[in-house]
Design a protein around this motif. Structure first.
Motif, mmCIF file in Angstrom:
data_model
loop_
_atom_site.group_PDB
_atom_site.id
_atom_site.type_symbol
_atom_site.label_atom_id
_atom_site.label_comp_id
_atom_site.label_asym_id
_atom_site.label_seq_id
_atom_site.Cartn_x
_atom_site.Cartn_y
_atom_site.Cartn_z
ATOM 1 N N SER A 19 41.494 -46.437 -51.847
ATOM 2 C CA SER A 19 40.680 -45.227 -51.904
ATOM 3 C C SER A 19 40.770 -44.560 -53.259
ATOM 4 C CB SER A 19 41.132 -44.239 -50.832
ATOM 5 O OG SER A 19 40.356 -43.061 -50.857
ATOM 6 N N LYS A 80 38.106 -40.329 -49.320
ATOM 7 C CA LYS A 80 36.924 -40.711 -48.535
ATOM 8 C C LYS A 80 36.030 -41.672 -49.310
ATOM 9 C CE LYS A 80 36.875 -36.676 -45.532
ATOM 10 N NZ LYS A 80 36.086 -35.580 -45.021
ATOM 11 N N ARG A 81 36.681 -42.600 -49.988
ATOM 12 C CA ARG A 81 35.994 -43.633 -50.766
ATOM 13 C C ARG A 81 36.717 -44.949 -50.576
ATOM 14 N NH1 ARG A 81 36.243 -43.008 -56.564
ATOM 15 N NH2 ARG A 81 34.526 -44.459 -56.634
ATOM 16 N N SER A 96 31.244 -44.483 -50.109
ATOM 17 C CA SER A 96 31.822 -43.351 -49.390
ATOM 18 C C SER A 96 32.067 -43.712 -47.937
ATOM 19 C CB SER A 96 30.878 -42.149 -49.451
ATOM 20 O OG SER A 96 30.727 -41.729 -50.780
#
Length: 122
Positions: A19, A80-81, A96
């Motif tokens: 992430s 959130k990636r 995403s």
């Protein structure tokens, strides 16, 4: 969401999925086909001089496979990636995701030198 497709011939025969920008990646492919920690997943690839490894990445609702995945686990995604990178390239693909912990499933067509890799998230 759209399905992401890309091809790469990484010099060190693996691609990492995390992430955020981390450099402590799991690498012992002798113990696991897909080494992983809660923060990073190492995916084996075809040797760079033998050609590209082709990736297909998408939401689990959009990717259906007839066989169980090679890897099925939870990846911390505090940003959130999902970021794909290798030893030389800090980011060559990203997308995403809606949560800070994301279920990841990976299918590979060969345990040491896959030509095709499927990654489903969520």
């Amino acid at each position: 969401m759209a399905i992401l497709r890309f091809s790469i011939a990484p010099e060190y025969n693996s691609v990492y999925l995390a992430s955020r920008d981390i450099r402590d990646v799991p690498y012992d492919f002798r113990e696991k086909v897909i080494p992983h920690t809660s923060d990073c997943i190492s995916i084996p690839c075809t040797y760079w001089d033998d050609g590209d490894t082709h990736f297909t990445v998408g939401a689990a609702s959009e990717i259906t496979m007839p066989t169980p995945p090679t890897f099925d686990g939870i990846l911390n995604t505090p940003d959130k990636r999902l970021v794909f990178f290798d030893a030389n390239e800090p980011e060559f693909a990203s997308l995403s995701v809606p949560t800070v912990k994301t279920r990841i499933r990976v299918w590979i067509d060969h345990p040491r030198e896959p030509e095709n890799v499927i990654v489903a998230w969520g």
